[in-house]
Design a protein around this motif. Structure first.
Motif, PDB file in Angstrom:
ATOM      1  N   ASN A   1       0.835  -1.188   0.000  1.00  0.00           N
ATOM      2  CA  ASN A   1       0.000   0.000   0.000  1.00  0.00           C
ATOM      3  C   ASN A   1       0.880   1.252   0.000  1.00  0.00           C
TER       4      ASN A   1
ATOM      5  N   ARG B   1      -3.497  -3.175   4.079  1.00  0.00           N
ATOM      6  CA  ARG B   1      -3.521  -3.463   2.646  1.00  0.00           C
ATOM      7  C   ARG B   1      -4.389  -2.472   1.888  1.00  0.00           C
TER       8      ARG B   1
ATOM      9  N   GLY C   1      -6.093   0.911   0.633  1.00  0.00           N
ATOM     10  CA  GLY C   1      -5.647   2.289   0.465  1.00  0.00           C
ATOM     11  C   GLY C   1      -6.286   3.197   1.494  1.00  0.00           C
TER      12      GLY C   1
END
Length: 191
Positions: A72, A129, A131
């Protein structure tokens, strides 16, 4: 300025642990926890210009949220994926420092703070993970994700309360840094 960091004991990468699912040692996780714990108070050193905060805006390349992740890129700390046989490449990428910062002050504060006070646990042992820009404020709060200061003024309020930065930079440099940055902030606020 993305700063890649790792620590070595002799020829061995102290951030690597083959038994960890992320291949990160306890020291690496503690180091990450130290960065996250002190990120807001270090922002006036790592992002020391009024314009530094114009790049720290949600939805753009520079990270705004105090978190860590593997893939990410909206996280402030990214841990590049482990590649078998490349143990020495295990590292973290601290993504929030501004390229115009004073690297001597930024690296001194960064390293000293992580080593001196970084002994701690990651609030979440899982990397994020999803965004961060896709999450609403309530979801970020549930995940324990805070934000970096939104302006030099806000960063100065944080750093003034910081014993870590005061001890790291020394009284003289600490006071001069704050005085100079206040002049800079007042100068831009009056124009």
């Amino acid at each position: 300025m993305h700063t890649h960091q790792s620590l070595f004991r002799g020829d061995a990468n102290a951030f690597y642990d083959r038994n960890d699912p992320y291949h990160l040692s306890g020291l690496a996780k503690s180091y990450i926890a130290g960065i996250m714990r002190h990120a807001r108070e270090m922002a006036a050193v790592t992002n020391q210009w009024v314009n530094s905060y114009k790049r720290l805006v949600p939805g753009y390349e520079a990270p705004v949220y105090v978190s860590w992740a593997r893939r990410n890129r909206s996280a402030m700390i990214r841990v590049p994926m482990y590649k078998p046989g490349k143990e020495k490449a295990t590292r973290i990428e601290f993504r929030s420092p501004d390229p115009a910062c004073n690297p001597y002050l930024a690296f001194a504060g960064d390293a000293w703070g992580r080593l001196k006070r970084g002994q701690g646990k990651l609030r979440s042992s899982r990397s994020h993970r999803r965004g961060h820009y896709e999450m609403d404020e309530a979801a970020r709060e549930r995940a324990g994700i805070t934000s970096l200061p939104g302006s030099l003024f806000e960063a100065l309020q944080e750093v003034e309360q910081s014993t870590l930065v005061r001890e790291t930079l020394g009284e003289h440099i600490f006071e001069k840094l704050i005085a100079n940055k206040k002049i800079e902030w007042i100068g831009t606020a009056s124009t």
